[in-house]
Write an enzyme that holds these catalytic residues in place. Structure first.
Site, PDB file in Angstrom:
ATOM      1  N   CYS A 156       0.896  -1.161   0.000  1.00 30.41           N
ATOM      2  CA  CYS A 156       0.000   0.000   0.000  1.00 30.41           C
ATOM      3  C   CYS A 156       0.927   1.201   0.000  1.00 30.41           C
ATOM      4  O   CYS A 156       1.572   1.477   1.006  1.00 30.41           O
ATOM      5  CB  CYS A 156      -0.925   0.031   1.208  1.00 30.41           C
ATOM      6  SG  CYS A 156      -1.793   1.615   1.314  1.00 30.41           S
ATOM      7  N   CYS A 215      -0.522   4.123   2.607  1.00 27.69           N
ATOM      8  CA  CYS A 215      -0.527   3.935   4.066  1.00 27.69           C
ATOM      9  C   CYS A 215      -0.289   2.456   4.393  1.00 27.69           C
ATOM     10  O   CYS A 215       0.832   1.985   4.292  1.00 27.69           O
ATOM     11  CB  CYS A 215      -1.815   4.461   4.681  1.00 27.69           C
ATOM     12  SG  CYS A 215      -3.315   4.095   3.763  1.00 27.69           S
ATOM     13  N   SER A 216      -1.327   1.722   4.757  1.00 25.83           N
ATOM     14  CA  SER A 216      -1.109   0.324   5.127  1.00 25.83           C
ATOM     15  C   SER A 216      -2.358  -0.513   4.871  1.00 25.83           C
ATOM     16  O   SER A 216      -2.660  -1.393   5.659  1.00 25.83           O
ATOM     17  CB  SER A 216      -0.711   0.247   6.595  1.00 25.83           C
ATOM     18  OG  SER A 216      -1.703   0.874   7.387  1.00 25.83           O
ATOM     19  N   CYS A 217      -3.085  -0.248   3.785  1.00 31.79           N
ATOM     20  CA  CYS A 217      -4.304  -0.996   3.477  1.00 31.79           C
ATOM     21  C   CYS A 217      -3.964  -2.473   3.323  1.00 31.79           C
ATOM     22  O   CYS A 217      -2.976  -2.834   2.690  1.00 31.79           O
ATOM     23  CB  CYS A 217      -4.966  -0.451   2.217  1.00 31.79           C
ATOM     24  SG  CYS A 217      -5.509   1.255   2.447  1.00 31.79           S
TER      25      CYS A 217
HETATM   26 FE    FE Z   1      -3.448   2.171   2.814  1.00 38.20          FE
END
Ligand code: FE
Length: 199
Positions: A102, A105-107
């Protein structure tokens, strides 16, 4: 609310503030918050994704449904929830290695994998994986992908969360789904490693 949150401390402070407001307004209780955290720390994790992968390895019709619509196929096994509303499973082959990142961010697909590992959230992984995937896989993960194999990078977002259907390890003919699931690792579903070899 378009300001960029930069540090884990800022994120933690913001989460704490939101939590306080929700509790104060009676929309949530501390017990509910604790329970939610507990669920994602202890009950929801890559063992659920492993179950899905093992079924796909064993049942070609299920595999077709998984590749067609991962969200619906997971529901067949009673697996669904937050951050998994729109999931896509990508099949590794002899020619292609899929890898998920991602960049923003951190999906991450929570219902099948739990919470993302810390390195997945690091800016370094997020940017370098796009620029030089083969090098990052080899250097950071000890995972060498043969030069003849294409590495395809998928950028997960809040709209679409990707994960990988690794190749079934050789020598597992006749194995049960339970046995196969033991070979599926979190990293293989992110696409930074293979499933474990049969022993
Ligand atoms: Fe994300």
């Amino acid at each position: 609310m378009n300001d960029i949150i930069r540090t884990p401390e800022e994120i933690a402070a913001r989460v704490k503030a939101l939590e306080s407001i929700l509790i104060e307004k009676g929309l949530m209780t501390t017990q509910m918050v604790d329970r939610l955290v507990e669920i994602y720390e202890t009950e929801v994790g890559p063992q659920l994704g492993a179950k899905v992968i093992a079924k796909a390895w064993s049942d070609p019709d299920y595999k077709a449904r998984l590749l067609e619509d991962a969200t619906e196929a997971c529901k067949e096994l009673g697996i669904s929830g937050l951050q998994g509303e729109d999931m896509v499973a990508l099949e590794n082959t002899d020619d292609v290695q899929h890898t998920v990142v991602c960049t923003l961010c951190s999906c991450y697909p929570w219902p099948v994998m739990g919470l993302p590992p810390n390195w997945y959230k690091e800016p370094q992984y997020r940017s370098r994986m796009v620029r030089e995937p083969r090098k990052v896989l080899a250097e950071e993960f000890g995972f060498s992908v043969h030069e003849s194999k294409e590495i395809r990078i998928w950028d997960s977002s809040s709209e679409m969360r990707y994960w990988v259907l690794p190749q079934r390890p050789a020598g597992t003919e006749g194995w049960t789904e339970e046995q196969l699931a033991e070979l599926v690792t979190r990293d293989s579903m992110i696409g930074v490693g293979d499933a474990k070899a049969a022993s």
